[in-house]
Design a protein around this motif. Structure first.
Motif, PDB file in Angstrom:
ATOM      1  N   ARG A 202     -19.873 -62.909  75.165  1.00  0.00           N
ATOM      2  CA  ARG A 202     -18.747 -62.758  76.086  1.00  0.00           C
ATOM      3  C   ARG A 202     -18.435 -64.110  76.746  1.00  0.00           C
ATOM      4  NH1 ARG A 202     -16.576 -58.240  78.408  1.00  0.00           N
ATOM      5  NH2 ARG A 202     -17.297 -57.357  76.419  1.00  0.00           N
ATOM      6  N   LEU A 203     -19.469 -64.860  77.093  1.00  0.00           N
ATOM      7  CA  LEU A 203     -19.258 -66.180  77.683  1.00  0.00           C
ATOM      8  C   LEU A 203     -18.619 -67.136  76.675  1.00  0.00           C
ATOM      9  CD1 LEU A 203     -22.560 -66.347  79.705  1.00  0.00           C
ATOM     10  CD2 LEU A 203     -20.281 -66.541  80.695  1.00  0.00           C
ATOM     11  N   LYS A 204     -19.027 -67.009  75.417  1.00  0.00           N
ATOM     12  CA  LYS A 204     -18.362 -67.813  74.372  1.00  0.00           C
ATOM     13  C   LYS A 204     -16.882 -67.463  74.293  1.00  0.00           C
ATOM     14  CE  LYS A 204     -19.534 -68.859  70.316  1.00  0.00           C
ATOM     15  NZ  LYS A 204     -19.872 -68.739  68.884  1.00  0.00           N
ATOM     16  N   ASP A 205     -16.582 -66.174  74.312  1.00  0.00           N
ATOM     17  CA  ASP A 205     -15.196 -65.725  74.238  1.00  0.00           C
ATOM     18  C   ASP A 205     -14.380 -66.235  75.428  1.00  0.00           C
ATOM     19  OD1 ASP A 205     -15.796 -64.373  71.917  1.00  0.00           O
ATOM     20  OD2 ASP A 205     -15.973 -62.403  72.878  1.00  0.00           O
ATOM     21  N   ARG A 206     -15.057 -66.470  76.548  1.00  0.00           N
ATOM     22  CA  ARG A 206     -14.377 -66.950  77.742  1.00  0.00           C
ATOM     23  C   ARG A 206     -14.273 -68.476  77.768  1.00  0.00           C
ATOM     24  NH1 ARG A 206     -15.661 -62.486  82.301  1.00  0.00           N
ATOM     25  NH2 ARG A 206     -15.253 -64.175  83.775  1.00  0.00           N
ATOM     26  N   GLY A 207     -14.640 -69.103  76.641  1.00  0.00           N
ATOM     27  CA  GLY A 207     -14.422 -70.540  76.494  1.00  0.00           C
ATOM     28  C   GLY A 207     -15.583 -71.435  76.844  1.00  0.00           C
ATOM     29  N   HIS A 208     -16.749 -70.856  77.093  1.00  0.00           N
ATOM     30  CA  HIS A 208     -17.909 -71.668  77.443  1.00  0.00           C
ATOM     31  C   HIS A 208     -18.715 -72.040  76.192  1.00  0.00           C
ATOM     32  CE1 HIS A 208     -17.133 -70.841  81.652  1.00  0.00           C
ATOM     33  NE2 HIS A 208     -17.113 -69.538  81.394  1.00  0.00           N
ATOM     34  N   GLU A 209     -19.455 -73.105  76.294  1.00  0.00           N
ATOM     35  CA  GLU A 209     -20.354 -73.511  75.205  1.00  0.00           C
ATOM     36  C   GLU A 209     -21.719 -72.892  75.480  1.00  0.00           C
ATOM     37  OE1 GLU A 209     -22.073 -77.604  73.109  1.00  0.00           O
ATOM     38  OE2 GLU A 209     -20.424 -77.711  74.573  1.00  0.00           O
ATOM     39  N   VAL A 210     -22.282 -72.237  74.481  1.00  0.00           N
ATOM     40  CA  VAL A 210     -23.533 -71.511  74.661  1.00  0.00           C
ATOM     41  C   VAL A 210     -24.568 -71.972  73.645  1.00  0.00           C
ATOM     42  CG1 VAL A 210     -24.636 -69.234  74.618  1.00  0.00           C
ATOM     43  CG2 VAL A 210     -22.345 -69.480  75.599  1.00  0.00           C
ATOM     44  N   ALA A 211     -25.784 -72.215  74.106  1.00  0.00           N
ATOM     45  CA  ALA A 211     -26.926 -72.505  73.238  1.00  0.00           C
ATOM     46  C   ALA A 211     -28.075 -71.594  73.672  1.00  0.00           C
ATOM     47  CB  ALA A 211     -27.330 -73.975  73.331  1.00  0.00           C
ATOM     48  N   TRP A 212     -29.102 -71.519  72.828  1.00  0.00           N
ATOM     49  CA  TRP A 212     -30.177 -70.567  73.108  1.00  0.00           C
ATOM     50  C   TRP A 212     -31.527 -71.175  72.743  1.00  0.00           C
ATOM     51  CZ3 TRP A 212     -28.345 -65.046  73.292  1.00  0.00           C
ATOM     52  CH2 TRP A 212     -29.325 -64.186  73.809  1.00  0.00           C
ATOM     53  N   TYR A 213     -32.462 -71.069  73.687  1.00  0.00           N
ATOM     54  CA  TYR A 213     -33.853 -71.457  73.450  1.00  0.00           C
ATOM     55  C   TYR A 213     -34.681 -70.189  73.279  1.00  0.00           C
ATOM     56  CZ  TYR A 213     -38.658 -72.792  74.585  1.00  0.00           C
ATOM     57  OH  TYR A 213     -40.019 -72.948  74.551  1.00  0.00           O
ATOM     58  N   THR A 214     -35.218 -70.002  72.072  1.00  0.00           N
ATOM     59  CA  THR A 214     -36.056 -68.838  71.790  1.00  0.00           C
ATOM     60  C   THR A 214     -36.848 -69.102  70.520  1.00  0.00           C
ATOM     61  OG1 THR A 214     -36.092 -66.405  71.611  1.00  0.00           O
ATOM     62  CG2 THR A 214     -34.339 -67.560  70.423  1.00  0.00           C
ATOM     63  N   GLY A 215     -37.583 -68.110  70.036  1.00  0.00           N
ATOM     64  CA  GLY A 215     -38.434 -68.284  68.875  1.00  0.00           C
ATOM     65  C   GLY A 215     -37.668 -68.470  67.576  1.00  0.00           C
ATOM     66  N   PRO A 216     -38.308 -69.078  66.572  1.00  0.00           N
ATOM     67  CA  PRO A 216     -37.677 -69.280  65.265  1.00  0.00           C
ATOM     68  C   PRO A 216     -37.226 -67.999  64.596  1.00  0.00           C
ATOM     69  CG  PRO A 216     -39.686 -70.595  65.460  1.00  0.00           C
ATOM     70  CD  PRO A 216     -39.656 -69.691  66.655  1.00  0.00           C
ATOM     71  N   VAL A 217     -37.808 -66.860  64.979  1.00  0.00           N
ATOM     72  CA  VAL A 217     -37.471 -65.588  64.334  1.00  0.00           C
ATOM     73  C   VAL A 217     -35.987 -65.248  64.470  1.00  0.00           C
ATOM     74  CG1 VAL A 217     -37.983 -64.132  66.347  1.00  0.00           C
ATOM     75  CG2 VAL A 217     -38.263 -63.195  64.035  1.00  0.00           C
ATOM     76  N   TYR A 218     -35.319 -65.801  65.471  1.00  0.00           N
ATOM     77  CA  TYR A 218     -33.906 -65.477  65.699  1.00  0.00           C
ATOM     78  C   TYR A 218     -32.946 -66.540  65.182  1.00  0.00           C
ATOM     79  CZ  TYR A 218     -35.640 -61.740  68.711  1.00  0.00           C
ATOM     80  OH  TYR A 218     -36.278 -60.613  69.182  1.00  0.00           O
ATOM     81  N   ALA A 219     -33.426 -67.436  64.349  1.00  0.00           N
ATOM     82  CA  ALA A 219     -32.570 -68.515  63.853  1.00  0.00           C
ATOM     83  C   ALA A 219     -31.350 -67.974  63.109  1.00  0.00           C
ATOM     84  CB  ALA A 219     -33.375 -69.443  62.953  1.00  0.00           C
TER      85      ALA A 219
END
Length: 430
Positions: A23-40
């Motif tokens: 939803r934040l991406k849709d609102r024009g923001h840049e989003v990144a994520w720090y999490t485990g490799p399983v979600y690559a």
């Protein structure tokens, strides 16, 4: 705005955050994520930049007993204490160093952090970043009227219960969670960060965040004496699904039965199906009802062979958002996401779970009068059958669940959560 999401590599923590991120991406923001490799792959499919764990241990639902063989033998308070130290507290400095390294490539403006990572103080105080605490489990902030966590207590009704809960709280703080609290303090001390002595370890993410996104409605929480203005109850946050993924979850389910029951044992404690799935099937398999079982990808083929009845449908995964539209009772170990989704559709529950905080979820279901709590992780078929029969026979259960549904309706949870993130990103961290 550059936004960094950070989460454990556990479905129940990661999935509810995905709808907010998109939803934040849709609102024009840049989003990144720090999490485990399983979600690559999943993050790649959503077009979100992935910063995988480097120093941190990836704790997943399917590798906990492999990483810690002794964990499988632990029950009750010992299991809680072990998880607190090994799965949560031990990774704090590793998480933080990974995030600090990621910030060199991705200088984010605000971090949305899974409450169970416990890096909120370090990110806020050492990096000077606004932090939004994302709580995918029941509200963990301590309060004089709220029972201590992990025991499955409901609010005390008399002085004796109040005294018992007070002693349990001391046991939790001074014995069960002491190793986790010590590890947390030691790691913060290495960064020159003093941790206040008052309150509990689980208060830290609330204390050190600019805002808190609390999943679920306030009506599913216990009454509180203190109202934290930073806490925003947003409702049931569903995992993100692309448009092409919609409308396929219930294919193949017969609709000719007068009653529909859904059974799951969750995504973490799913290896031993004799705990809940098998006794639940033994309890209801002969009913004139459609029985839908979600295994979480564990033992699906063997379970299908064991229960060949035409009214039993076993799947790795089920689109709960679809099947709950015509479900009469949800039998579950008490995952908070599933409980919320069930109630958002007005479906009463039969709950049976202890570990991973399930006892606290189930106590809230019981207190709200929207389900029957069997208060064990290994219920007998007869007890499950009696609970299901009681709910089906008394329309009051469905009535209360439907009343609870009203607390989920109206607002758009992802939109409400996105607004919390945006507002925090515009403020100075505090």
């Amino acid at each position: 705005m550059k936004i960094l999401f950070a989460s454990q590599a556990i479905d129940g923590h990661f999935n509810p955050m995905t709808g907010v991120a998109m939803r934040l991406k849709d609102r024009g923001h840049e989003v990144a994520w720090y999490t485990g490799p399983v979600y690559a792959d999943k993050l790649g499919g959503m077009g979100i930049r992935h910063f995988p764990f480097r120093r941190a241990t990836e704790h997943r639902a399917d590798n906990l007993n492999e990483l810690y063989p002794e964990r499988a033998t632990l029950k009750g308070p010992r299991a809680i204490g072990f998880d607190g130290e090994k799965i949560f507290a031990s990774n704090v400095s590793h998480f933080f160093e990974d995030v600090r390294e990621a910030a060199l490539q991705y200088p984010f403006d605000v971090a949305v952090v899974d409450s169970s990572m416990f890096i909120h103080r370090l990110v806020s105080h050492l990096m000077g970043k606004p932090v939004v605490n994302f709580v995918a489990i029941p509200n963990m902030e301590s309060d004089p009227q709220v029972p201590p966590l992990f025991f499955g207590f409901r609010p005390p009704r008399n002085p004796v219960e109040k005294a018992i809960q007070g002693l349990a709280g001391l046991l939790s703080d001074k014995v069960i969670l002491r190793p986790a609290a010590q590890s947390y303090r030691q790691q913060h001390s290495a960064y020159g960060q003093a941790v206040p002595r008052e309150g509990r370890l689980t208060d830290e993410p609330y204390r050190c965040s600019d805002a808190i996104i609390q999943t679920g409605p306030e009506s599913l929480d216990f009454p509180r004496r203190r109202v934290n203005p930073k806490v925003h109850y947003v409702g049931a946050l569903l995992p993100y699904r692309a448009a092409s993924q919609s409308g396929t979850g219930s294919s193949g389910f017969p609709r000719s039965y007068p009653t529909t029951l859904v059974i799951t044992q969750g995504t973490v404690d799913k290896l031993d199906q004799d705990k809940l799935i098998v006794p639940a099937l033994e309890a209801v398999k002969d009913m004139n009802a459609l029985i839908i079982v979600a295994t979480g990808g564990q033992g699906t083929k063997a379970l299908t062979a064991r229960y060949p009845q035409p009214n039993v449908v076993v799947r790795d995964y089920v689109d709960f958002a679809e099947v709950f539209d015509y479900t009469d009772v949800f039998i579950t170990n008490g995952g908070f996401g599933g409980a919320q989704l069930s109630l958002s559709k007005g479906v009463p529950l039969v709950v049976a779970g202890i570990n991973e905080g399930k006892s606290d979820v189930n106590a809230r279901v019981e207190y709200a009068g929207v389900g029957i709590n069997l208060r064990t992780e290994s219920p007998k078929p007869a007890d499950i059958a009696a609970a299901v029969g009681k709910i089906l026979a008394d329309p009051g259960w469905k009535s209360r669940a439907r009343k609870m549904r009203e607390h989920f309706e109206g607002a758009d949870p992802a939109e409400a959560a996105a607004a919390v993130v945006e507002a925090a990103g515009r403020r100075t961290p505090g």
